[in-house]
Scaffold this active site. Structure first.
Site, PDB file in Angstrom:
ATOM      1  N   GLY A 188     -21.775  29.577  69.842  1.00 32.13           N
ATOM      2  CA  GLY A 188     -20.598  30.425  69.750  1.00 32.13           C
ATOM      3  C   GLY A 188     -21.022  31.916  69.343  1.00 32.13           C
ATOM      4  O   GLY A 188     -21.917  32.649  70.030  1.00 32.13           O
ATOM      5  N   THR A 190     -21.465  35.761  67.519  1.00 31.05           N
ATOM      6  CA  THR A 190     -22.646  36.191  66.250  1.00 31.05           C
ATOM      7  C   THR A 190     -22.206  36.100  64.742  1.00 31.05           C
ATOM      8  O   THR A 190     -22.638  35.748  64.038  1.00 31.05           O
ATOM      9  CB  THR A 190     -23.120  37.527  66.696  1.00 31.05           C
ATOM     10  OG1 THR A 190     -23.629  37.669  67.910  1.00 31.05           O
ATOM     11  CG2 THR A 190     -24.059  38.045  65.690  1.00 31.05           C
ATOM     12  N   ALA A 191     -20.628  36.426  64.783  1.00 28.35           N
ATOM     13  CA  ALA A 191     -19.946  36.593  63.427  1.00 28.35           C
ATOM     14  C   ALA A 191     -19.991  34.975  62.675  1.00 28.35           C
ATOM     15  O   ALA A 191     -20.562  34.896  61.635  1.00 28.35           O
ATOM     16  CB  ALA A 191     -18.671  37.295  63.613  1.00 28.35           C
ATOM     17  N   VAL A 192     -19.634  34.076  63.460  1.00 28.84           N
ATOM     18  CA  VAL A 192     -19.748  32.665  63.047  1.00 28.84           C
ATOM     19  C   VAL A 192     -21.145  32.221  62.738  1.00 28.84           C
ATOM     20  O   VAL A 192     -21.409  31.529  61.741  1.00 28.84           O
ATOM     21  CB  VAL A 192     -18.775  31.727  64.064  1.00 28.84           C
ATOM     22  CG1 VAL A 192     -18.881  30.513  63.667  1.00 28.84           C
ATOM     23  CG2 VAL A 192     -17.600  32.409  64.044  1.00 28.84           C
ATOM     24  N   GLY A 193     -21.979  32.550  63.829  1.00 31.80           N
ATOM     25  CA  GLY A 193     -23.612  32.320  63.672  1.00 31.80           C
ATOM     26  C   GLY A 193     -24.023  32.650  62.116  1.00 31.80           C
ATOM     27  O   GLY A 193     -24.703  31.858  61.521  1.00 31.80           O
ATOM     28  N   GLU A 210     -27.462  29.748  69.208  1.00 33.89           N
ATOM     29  CA  GLU A 210     -27.119  29.950  70.724  1.00 33.89           C
ATOM     30  C   GLU A 210     -25.693  30.907  70.790  1.00 33.89           C
ATOM     31  O   GLU A 210     -24.716  30.598  70.621  1.00 33.89           O
ATOM     32  CB  GLU A 210     -26.941  29.020  71.624  1.00 33.89           C
ATOM     33  CG  GLU A 210     -28.113  28.069  71.578  1.00 33.89           C
ATOM     34  CD  GLU A 210     -29.400  28.410  72.008  1.00 33.89           C
ATOM     35  OE1 GLU A 210     -29.314  29.682  72.588  1.00 33.89           O
ATOM     36  OE2 GLU A 210     -30.352  28.242  71.773  1.00 33.89           O
ATOM     37  N   CYS A 244     -21.679  32.733  78.634  1.00 32.38           N
ATOM     38  CA  CYS A 244     -22.457  33.559  77.665  1.00 32.38           C
ATOM     39  C   CYS A 244     -23.528  34.190  78.175  1.00 32.38           C
ATOM     40  O   CYS A 244     -24.117  35.105  77.657  1.00 32.38           O
ATOM     41  CB  CYS A 244     -22.949  32.328  76.514  1.00 32.38           C
ATOM     42  SG  CYS A 244     -23.744  31.089  76.829  1.00 32.38           S
TER      43      CYS A 244
END
Length: 453
Positions: A188, A190-193, A210, A244
């Site tokens: 998903g 970057t923020a949620v990562g 990822e 992506c």
């Protein structure tokens, strides 16, 4: 105890029973997964059509075939990868057995995403099963038709306790992240990562993230622009740009910008006709929020082609932007839509500098007939992966790890790398319980030994 906690605890109890340890059990589960896919190909295609406007051909060749190939590869290679690996010995361990033993981690959480909702959810699951883990699956709620289908069919084919599917949105994911897992793989943004990583840190759970980024595509003057633009158009506009590893923007010399525009237009008309909205091969944006976001990125830009959209059907025309201001919003965030900005640079060195001034991307592309130029681009930049003279296809090679670096992610999977990601490499030394005389120099007292040196 919540329902989600109960599901996770059941998975752990099933793992602790030892049933996943035998290779034959893992292979049986992989074979069952393969059978599930083949028996539900039309259902999978229907879900992808409903969620993303993919037709049956695109559903199969953009998603299903990769997972089937991964399963075949895993089944073929699993006995080799799972075997104990002898290692080089030291002079002091010549009589010993020294090897690396791969053991399953335990209970793995896989959080899928919506743009390729089958592949990015099931392909890592293949590796986790092969490595002998229990796997909790959380499909994306945004691709609700695929999420519902997976929740229905997976329990019909795989062990229900070992491989549960959790449906729902943010509340369910939040509850899942309170549980203790032995590995989490998330696909998903970057923020949620970062949120996933913070939650995992509470249990010291390793993660594979990822994520995404703005994937540059440098086009050299010294290349076949017809072929280059055809390949770029294919990779950029498949799935309506929601890939992506799609090229996010083009870097090229000002002298070829207009040629690139015309050749991209030619390829787009070849692929999707004069009106892509009527094409069965052209996708739709996943939801209204993302539609508005992508349309907003085009505001104030110089549109060379496309630029239109239909909110009712979430259609955005294939769009090319020229003379793009590098400080504008379209160059500050991952586009994740069918909009291709072209940024002019006057040399390879300037392109490399431009790339290196930004966050490390998930993928990088370079088109040139000059091998030295390609090698220079690879040597002097950093990205999760690279394809030269094409786009995306490095992801399809099972023996190449797939993953990001820096802001585009950490860790990788696919093929053997999936098996390694979901395994613990256990260092083992087995020593004979004989001939202790050879070890006497290590035992106290040491004073007499020291005086001899």
């Amino acid at each position: 105890m919540s329902k989600i906690s109960e599901v996770v605890q059941r998975a752990r109890a099933a793992f602790n029973s030892g049933k996943t340890r035998p290779l034959q059990f893992r292979i049986q589960q992989l074979e069952a997964l393969r059978r599930m896919i083949k028996e539900h190909e039309k259902d999978l295609a229907g879900a992808l059509t409903a969620d993303l406007h993919k037709n049956e051909w695109n559903a199969y060749y953009e998603e299903v075939v990769y997972v089937l190939e991964e399963i075949e590869y895993m089944i073929k290679k699993l006995p080799e990868w799972a075997a104990d690996e002898p290692v080089e010995k030291t002079p002091q361990t010549q009589q010993d057995e020294c090897y690396i033993h791969s053991e399953p981690l335990g209970v793995v959480l896989i959080i899928g995403t919506w743009n390729y909702p089958f592949t990015v959810t099931i392909q890592p699951m293949v590796g986790a099963i092969a490595a002998g883990n229990a796997v909790v699956i959380k499909p994306s709620e945004l691709s609700e038709n695929m999420a519902n289908l997976l929740a229905t069919i997976i329990p019909q084919y795989l062990d229900r306790d070992l491989y549960p599917v959790i449906s729902g949105g943010i509340p369910e994911t939040t509850e899942l992240l309170k549980e203790r897992f032995d590995h989490i793989l998330y696909t998903g943004n970057t923020a949620v990562g970062k949120v996933i990583m913070m939650a995992a840190a509470k249990h010291l759970t390793p993660v594979t993230l990822e994520l995404g980024g703005k994937n540059p595509c440098y086009v050299d003057k010294d290349c076949d622009l017809d072929i280059a633009c055809r390949r770029i158009a294919w990779g950029k506009f498949m799935n309506s740009g929601q890939t992506c590893v799609a090229p996010d923007y083009i870097l090229c010399d000002p002298s070829i910008q207009n040629q690139i525009v015309e050749k991209l237009k030619k390829a787009l008309k070849e692929f999707y006709g004069e009106d892509a909205k009527k094409s069965r091969d052209y996708g739709r944006i996943i939801n209204s929020r993302h539609f508005q976001r992508v349309m907003g990125l085009m505001e104030g830009q110089k549109v060379a082609y496309g630029g239109t959209g239909d909110a009712a059907t979430r259609y955005i025309a294939p769009t090319i932007l020229i003379d793009v201001d590098t400080q504008s919003q379209v160059m500050q965030e991952e586009i994740f839509g069918p909009v291709m900005p072209i940024v002019c640079v006057r040399s390879l060195e300037e392109a490399i500098q431009f790339i290196n001034q930004r966050e490390k991307p998930l993928a990088l592309y370079v088109f040139s007939l000059n091998d030295k130029m390609i090698k220079k681009m690879i040597a002097e930049t950093s990205s999760g992966g690279v394809t030269a003279n094409d786009v995306i296809v490095h992801v399809s090679v099972h023996s190449l790890p797939y993953g990001g670096v820096g802001n585009s992610g950490m860790g990788s999977y696919h093929g053997k790398k999936s098996f390694e990601t979901f395994s613990h490499c256990r260092s083992c030394l087995v020593r004979p319980l004989l001939n202790d005389e050879s070890l006497k120099t290590r035992y106290p007292p040491s004073l007499a030994k020291m005086t001899r040196h």
